[in-house]
Design an enzyme around this catalytic site. Sequence first.
Site, PDB file in Angstrom:
ATOM      1  N   CYS A 129       0.837  -1.197   0.000  1.00 24.48           N
ATOM      2  CA  CYS A 129       0.000   0.000   0.000  1.00 24.48           C
ATOM      3  C   CYS A 129       0.881   1.259   0.000  1.00 24.48           C
ATOM      4  O   CYS A 129       1.574   1.523  -0.964  1.00 24.48           O
ATOM      5  CB  CYS A 129      -0.993  -0.023   1.151  1.00 24.48           C
ATOM      6  SG  CYS A 129      -2.317   1.201   0.961  1.00 24.48           S
TER       7      CYS A 129
ATOM      8  N   HIS B 159      -3.737  -4.736  -0.486  1.00 20.80           N
ATOM      9  CA  HIS B 159      -3.320  -5.323   0.792  1.00 20.80           C
ATOM     10  C   HIS B 159      -3.383  -6.847   0.723  1.00 20.80           C
ATOM     11  O   HIS B 159      -4.467  -7.423   0.837  1.00 20.80           O
ATOM     12  CB  HIS B 159      -4.242  -4.841   1.924  1.00 20.80           C
ATOM     13  CG  HIS B 159      -4.052  -3.421   2.305  1.00 20.80           C
ATOM     14  ND1 HIS B 159      -3.195  -3.036   3.309  1.00 20.80           N
ATOM     15  CD2 HIS B 159      -4.604  -2.279   1.816  1.00 20.80           C
ATOM     16  CE1 HIS B 159      -3.229  -1.719   3.437  1.00 20.80           C
ATOM     17  NE2 HIS B 159      -4.067  -1.238   2.536  1.00 20.80           N
TER      18      HIS B 159
ATOM     19  N   GLU C  27      -2.558  -8.903   2.993  1.00 21.60           N
ATOM     20  CA  GLU C  27      -3.019  -9.405   4.297  1.00 21.60           C
ATOM     21  C   GLU C  27      -4.524  -9.303   4.462  1.00 21.60           C
ATOM     22  O   GLU C  27      -5.089  -9.900   5.392  1.00 21.60           O
ATOM     23  CB  GLU C  27      -2.296  -8.664   5.433  1.00 21.60           C
ATOM     24  CG  GLU C  27      -2.791  -7.260   5.726  1.00 21.60           C
ATOM     25  CD  GLU C  27      -2.275  -6.190   4.784  1.00 21.60           C
ATOM     26  OE1 GLU C  27      -2.532  -5.006   5.056  1.00 21.60           O
ATOM     27  OE2 GLU C  27      -1.618  -6.532   3.776  1.00 21.60           O
TER      28      GLU C  27
END
Length: 207
Positions: free
Chosen positions: A79, A188, A190
């Site tokens: 990001c 992202h 994650e």
Amino acid sequence: MITIIDYGMGNLRSVQKGFEKVGFAARVTSDPRDLAAADKLVLPGVGAFRDCMANLVDGGFVEPIRAHVASGRPFLGICLGLQLLFSESEEFGLHRGLDIIPGRVVRFPADLRVAGEALKVPHMGWNQISIRRPSPILKGVADDASVYFVHSYYVVPDDPEVVATVTDYGIPFCSSIWRDNVMATQFHPEKSQQVGLTILKNFGELS
């Protein structure tokens, strides 16, 4: 060991948990001296470019990051960690970045539309990636895979050859890059469920 940089502005624990879920130990550090011993380095980030860059400078991270990249060891930006790699950003004025990847960070136009419908900025939620260059972290990831985004700015590399994936949000934009040992995503991993875990696993397996 995978080392995640804590400079006061990142979603650190979720990134760490993502690596742990795919079988890799990852440590979070706010000490720039730890970066010299990192096998692999991760730069996450949320917030304003100017503030994040100031924190990297004040925390003494800039030269250790550049040294890690120059050493050829794997590096992953996430990001804002992607945007910080670039030469400059126009967010809240013009601000210098790490200048590891030549190029600029620019804001989405205010008049984004798809089929006549206005699009909101920030670009937030799930969207697809189109693979232009299959970077090592994209192994096993489908060309039209969906990943999770939260951002109002995007990167414009000087060299189009560093673009690994493109995503469309009213306009096509670079959603990830790859140059040598440097990989970075605007989205992202994650937060991107199985696709994101595959990306983190691929990064963890790099030598």
